[in-house]
Enzyme design. Structure first.
Site, PDB file in Angstrom:
ATOM      1  N   ALA A 287      43.216  55.807  37.890  1.00  0.00           N
ATOM      2  CA  ALA A 287      42.349  56.969  37.739  1.00  0.00           C
ATOM      3  C   ALA A 287      42.271  57.776  39.025  1.00  0.00           C
ATOM      4  O   ALA A 287      42.276  59.022  39.001  1.00  0.00           O
ATOM      5  CB  ALA A 287      40.951  56.528  37.306  1.00  0.00           C
TER       6      ALA A 287
ATOM      7  N   GLY B 118      35.767  62.663  30.027  1.00  0.00           N
ATOM      8  CA  GLY B 118      35.933  61.472  30.852  1.00  0.00           C
ATOM      9  C   GLY B 118      37.149  60.648  30.513  1.00  0.00           C
ATOM     10  O   GLY B 118      37.576  59.811  31.298  1.00  0.00           O
TER      11      GLY B 118
ATOM     12  N   GLY C  97      48.876  38.607  27.805  1.00  0.00           N
ATOM     13  CA  GLY C  97      49.101  39.415  28.995  1.00  0.00           C
ATOM     14  C   GLY C  97      48.181  38.998  30.120  1.00  0.00           C
ATOM     15  O   GLY C  97      46.949  39.060  29.985  1.00  0.00           O
TER      16      GLY C  97
ATOM     17  N   HIS D  64      27.422  43.723  61.628  1.00  0.00           N
ATOM     18  CA  HIS D  64      27.209  42.295  61.390  1.00  0.00           C
ATOM     19  C   HIS D  64      25.821  42.090  60.799  1.00  0.00           C
ATOM     20  O   HIS D  64      24.856  42.715  61.243  1.00  0.00           O
ATOM     21  CB  HIS D  64      27.298  41.523  62.713  1.00  0.00           C
ATOM     22  CG  HIS D  64      26.999  40.064  62.576  1.00  0.00           C
ATOM     23  ND1 HIS D  64      27.906  39.175  62.067  1.00  0.00           N
ATOM     24  CD2 HIS D  64      25.870  39.353  62.862  1.00  0.00           C
ATOM     25  CE1 HIS D  64      27.368  37.963  62.062  1.00  0.00           C
ATOM     26  NE2 HIS D  64      26.121  38.053  62.546  1.00  0.00           N
TER      27      HIS D  64
END
Length: 465
Positions: free
Chosen positions: A320, A40, A183, A444
């Site tokens: 990914a 993974g 960051g 809706h």
């Protein structure tokens, strides 16, 4: 140890690598995949999946915290809540474990041979793998490099101790009282917001003049507003200088040139990711690079015959789903099918609060293409379903050519808009025009109606604003 020979060898079992191997196995190709860690890759183990689990846990905790404080507009109340981060992390790890097992099972089902260990090139056709039982040599007709990426480390503030990457942040056993995030991109904001919701005092330090600088300012404005509501301090135009002399704070140079200490139990550094090109014998083969990334063509072929590269190791966008699409394509090419990379759109999703989605061109990018454009924007404040979900902050925006109404880009910011990304991508991939979207019946009440309304607005006749 007996030498293995195969038609296809995939190095790395992240989203790109395992998809490539599974598809190759389905196509009857004799395939081997090598992985040093768990199946993974970064996305499943220490990235996409675990971070979304933590974000969900943080959202749930914030809800019950607000209920306990009597601030829930639905009228629900309860006693004082608490969060046991050890249990939260264990729950997250359980999800990751099940998915690890699932990937391994899919590889086995596709008759892919898995080898556990660290791979190194001997030459362009041969790899040796350092396994628990010794060196395993694998010879392959074709090799796919899918080694992924790693967090960027600041030279003056290396990882270790108080300074952590996203990997360590997702494994913390208790919520820090104070957290400084270096960051203001999507990783820093996603995790910083999650910890703020769990009770941490969070400060985000961003060197550029706004957060999420890769997205246009209109999309990020609701995110900035929400950060302020959550009590997250955001320092724009500020630079991290390292840990304070006592080591209990982050030293920051602010936009006006002054220095200040940001108290921090942990400093989470999220300044980007770099390709994982070291440690697997790149010096033994002759690959052309584009900057730090492996150069590829529109079929993911490298400069060496018989060697392909996919995913983060090949450059931006480091997503990914890009790696998965490349992996599937390469497997088809190795099987002899005619394929090339001709995708028209690549969705990007930021799982902040609210979420941000962007597919195709922004208004500024579309204008730079010298075409006159039409823009339709519909606010979630006018969407009934968004109101019932208390997610009326944000909007859907459609960018199209003015002459033929071809849709060039679609963006949205709002609660849960990540689930609209597939519809946005499909519209651009299929070459939809404004009339196609406007003429498609949208159920809706759903937030997807905002997509239809944005197209109607671009055509000049939105119905609900």
């Amino acid at each position: 140890m007996k030498e293995i020979t195969c038609k296809l060898l995939v190095i790395g079992s992240g989203p790109g690598g395992y998809v490539c191997a599974i598809r190759a196995g389905q196509l009857g190709i004799d395939t081997v995949i090598v992985e040093a860690g768990k199946p993974g890759g970064t996305c499943l183990n220490v990235g996409c999946i675990p971070s979304k689990a933590m974000i969900h846990a943080a959202d749930e905790y914030l809800k019950v915290s607000q209920m306990a404080q009597g601030g829930d507009p639905l009228g629900i109340s309860l006693s004082e809540p608490a969060i046991d981060l050890k249990k939260t992390v264990a729950w997250k790890d359980g999800i990751v474990g099940r998915l690890n097992t699932g990937v391994a099972g899919l590889l086995k089902k596709a008759k892919v041979k898995s080898v556990q260990g660290w791979a190194r090139f001997r030459d362009g056709k041969t790899v040796e793998v350092e396994t628990e039982t010794g060196i395993q040599v694998i010879r392959a007709e074709t090799i796919v490099i899918a080694t992924g990426s790693l967090p960027v480390e600041l030279p003056f503030m290396p990882f270790g101790g108080k300074v952590i990457s996203s990997t360590e942040a997702l494994a913390l056993k208790k919520v820090p009282e104070t957290l400084a995030v270096v960051g203001g991109g999507y990783i820093g904001l996603e995790l910083g917001t999650a910890f703020a919701k769990m009770g941490a005092s969070v400060t985000i330090v961003e060197a550029q003049d706004r957060i999420l600088p890769l997205y246009d300012a209109e999309l990020t404005r609701p995110v900035s507003k929400r950060l302020d509501e959550l009590g997250v301090a955001v320092l724009i135009g500020a630079k991290a200088k390292g840990l304070s002399s006592k080591g209990d704070a982050l030293l920051v140079e602010t936009a006006d040139g002054t220095e200040r200490d940001i108290p921090a139990d942990h400093v989470l550094v999220t300044v980007g990711r770099k390709p994982a090109t070291q440690g697997w014998g790149v010096e033994e083969i002759d690959l052309d690079l584009t900057g730090p990334f492996i150069r590829i063509d529109d079929q993911c072929r490298t400069s060496m015959r018989g060697i392909y590269a996919i995913g983060d190791v090949t450059g931006e966008p480091m997503l990914a789903h890009r790696a998965m699409a490349q992996g599937e394509m390469v497997a088809e090419i190795v099987a002899g099918n005619r394929r090339s990379w001709d995708k028209r759109a690549m969705p990007a999703v930021c799982f902040t609060d609210p979420e941000v989605v962007s597919v195709g061109l922004s208004p500024d990018e579309a204008r730079a293409g010298a075409a006159e454009i039409k823009i339709g924007q519909f606010p979630f404040a006018a969407n009934g379903r968004a109101m019932t979900l208390q997610g009326e902050s944000g909007f859907v925006r459609v960018v199209a050519r003015a002459d033929n109404h071809l849709v060039l880009g679609i963006q949205a910011v709002g609660s849960g808009v990540s689930e609209l990304s597939a519809a946005f991508s499909l519209a651009i991939e299929m070459g939809a025009r404004l009339e196609d979207i406007a003429g498609t019946i949208h159920a809706h009440p759903t937030q997807s109606e905002g997509f239809q309304e944005a197209a109607l607005k671009a055509l000049g006749h939105a119905l609900h604003i």
